[in-house]
Design a protein around this motif. Structure first.
Motif, PDB file in Angstrom:
ATOM      1  N   ASP A 143       0.865  -1.178   0.000  1.00 21.22           N
ATOM      2  CA  ASP A 143       0.000   0.000   0.000  1.00 21.22           C
ATOM      3  C   ASP A 143       0.903   1.231   0.000  1.00 21.22           C
ATOM      4  O   ASP A 143       2.012   1.210   0.563  1.00 21.22           O
ATOM      5  CB  ASP A 143      -0.885   0.065   1.246  1.00 21.22           C
ATOM      6  N   GLY A 145       0.577   5.238   1.098  1.00 22.10           N
ATOM      7  CA  GLY A 145      -0.334   6.148   1.769  1.00 22.10           C
ATOM      8  C   GLY A 145       0.370   7.317   2.397  1.00 22.10           C
ATOM      9  O   GLY A 145       1.603   7.407   2.410  1.00 22.10           O
ATOM     10  N   ASP A 150      -4.231   7.247   5.863  1.00 16.77           N
ATOM     11  CA  ASP A 150      -4.896   6.302   4.976  1.00 16.77           C
ATOM     12  C   ASP A 150      -4.070   6.005   3.729  1.00 16.77           C
ATOM     13  O   ASP A 150      -3.257   6.830   3.278  1.00 16.77           O
ATOM     14  CB  ASP A 150      -6.261   6.858   4.541  1.00 16.77           C
ATOM     15  N   ALA A 151      -4.315   4.832   3.160  1.00 12.16           N
ATOM     16  CA  ALA A 151      -3.654   4.437   1.916  1.00 12.16           C
ATOM     17  C   ALA A 151      -4.315   5.137   0.734  1.00 12.16           C
ATOM     18  O   ALA A 151      -5.539   5.189   0.635  1.00 12.16           O
ATOM     19  CB  ALA A 151      -3.720   2.930   1.742  1.00 12.16           C
ATOM     20  N   LYS A 154      -3.774   0.847  -2.920  1.00 11.78           N
ATOM     21  CA  LYS A 154      -3.821  -0.352  -2.092  1.00 11.78           C
ATOM     22  C   LYS A 154      -3.464  -1.618  -2.874  1.00 11.78           C
ATOM     23  O   LYS A 154      -3.798  -1.745  -4.049  1.00 11.78           O
ATOM     24  CB  LYS A 154      -5.220  -0.520  -1.488  1.00 11.78           C
ATOM     25  N   ASN A 155      -2.784  -2.540  -2.161  1.00 14.99           N
ATOM     26  CA  ASN A 155      -2.587  -3.925  -2.594  1.00 14.99           C
ATOM     27  C   ASN A 155      -2.004  -4.025  -4.006  1.00 14.99           C
ATOM     28  O   ASN A 155      -2.517  -4.724  -4.869  1.00 14.99           O
ATOM     29  CB  ASN A 155      -3.916  -4.688  -2.522  1.00 14.99           C
ATOM     30  N   SER A 162      -1.210   1.042 -10.599  1.00 12.42           N
ATOM     31  CA  SER A 162      -2.516   1.573 -10.216  1.00 12.42           C
ATOM     32  C   SER A 162      -3.032   2.502 -11.308  1.00 12.42           C
ATOM     33  O   SER A 162      -2.300   2.883 -12.231  1.00 12.42           O
ATOM     34  CB  SER A 162      -2.400   2.354  -8.900  1.00 12.42           C
ATOM     35  N   ALA A 179       0.979  -4.575   2.127  1.00 15.57           N
ATOM     36  CA  ALA A 179      -0.465  -4.400   1.965  1.00 15.57           C
ATOM     37  C   ALA A 179      -1.220  -4.821   3.217  1.00 15.57           C
ATOM     38  O   ALA A 179      -0.957  -5.878   3.797  1.00 15.57           O
ATOM     39  CB  ALA A 179      -0.954  -5.195   0.760  1.00 15.57           C
ATOM     40  N   ASP A 182       0.135  -1.286   8.794  1.00 16.84           N
ATOM     41  CA  ASP A 182       0.461   0.122   9.029  1.00 16.84           C
ATOM     42  C   ASP A 182       1.949   0.316   9.305  1.00 16.84           C
ATOM     43  O   ASP A 182       2.370   1.369   9.788  1.00 16.84           O
ATOM     44  CB  ASP A 182      -0.375   0.691  10.178  1.00 16.84           C
TER      45      ASP A 182
END
Length: 222
Positions: A143, A145, A150-151, A154-155, A162, A179, A182
């Motif tokens: 991830d 972020g 927050d991300a 993601k993944n 992305s 992923a 934190d």
């Protein structure tokens, strides 16, 4: 009469290199850049349809965009020391369209080197666009972020990219995390992003290896 002929030639030259003619040339061609993202591959030369196009690109190098005529191309990757002779390290077909921008990444370790092709979108408007590419062959899915937050992406697994995520302009402190966790494995402090600009962040190198995991941030489009 001689001065009239000279005047006509100057006008013809100005027309030939006018912004309109340069735009037409750009729209009739594709713009392609190459990113060397293979952590153990030597410096390479890239040949297009048998002709040298990019020379002596080393790990983490990013070439300028170069214009290519549209259509299907044969891309060959040679170690720079080979001078384009013998069997290429990699040979792959690539189709490009007129008026579009592309990033071509050499990804994976030398034994299974491959080309990953992305279409680059030029930014516009009040937001900045950010996408990511996972090019670290031994890192898990990640991830990306805001540090401690927050991300944004993601993944993302190895060789995946992305879509563009649109964010407010400013300076960001980002981090890469395995992923779903934190815990940061790489901090990306003080990344400036501008309104109307799209960026690609490429994670490359090796997790707990040499060359170490790193990120390069590129402005997209020409």
């Amino acid at each position: 009469m001689k001065w009239i002929w000279s005047f006509i030639m100057v006008v013809a030259l100005l027309v030939a290199v006018s912004p309109q003619s340069l735009a037409a040339e750009k729209n009739n061609n594709a713009n392609v850049r190459v990113i060397h993202a293979s952590p153990d591959a030597p410096a390479v030369d890239i040949y297009v349809d048998g002709q040298p196009a990019f020379k002596n690109a080393a790990f983490k190098d990013v070439t300028d965009y170069a214009m290519l005529a549209p259509g299907e191309k044969t891309i060959q990757v040679f170690a720079s020391s080979a001078n384009g002779e013998g069997k290429p390290v990699l040979e792959q077909k690539l189709s490009v369209e007129a008026g579009k921008n592309y990033s071509v990444l050499a990804v994976g370790k030398l034994e299974n080197l491959a080309l990953k092709v992305l279409e680059d979108q030029k930014g516009s408007g009040k937001k900045a666009g950010l996408r990511a590419v996972h090019a670290s062959p031994n890192a898990p899915a990640v991830d990306i972020g805001v540090k401690g937050g927050d991300a944004l992406i993601k993944n993302l697994a190895f060789t995946q990219n992305s879509e563009y995520q649109f964010i407010d302009p400013g300076t960001y402190n980002l981090e890469i995390r395995p992923a779903g966790t934190d815990k940061a494995v790489l901090d990306l402090p003080n990344l400036p992003v501008e309104a109307g600009v799209n960026y690609t962040a490429i994670a490359l190198g090796l997790l707990d290896g040499d060359p170490s995991l790193n990120v390069i941030l590129l402005k997209d489009g020409k």
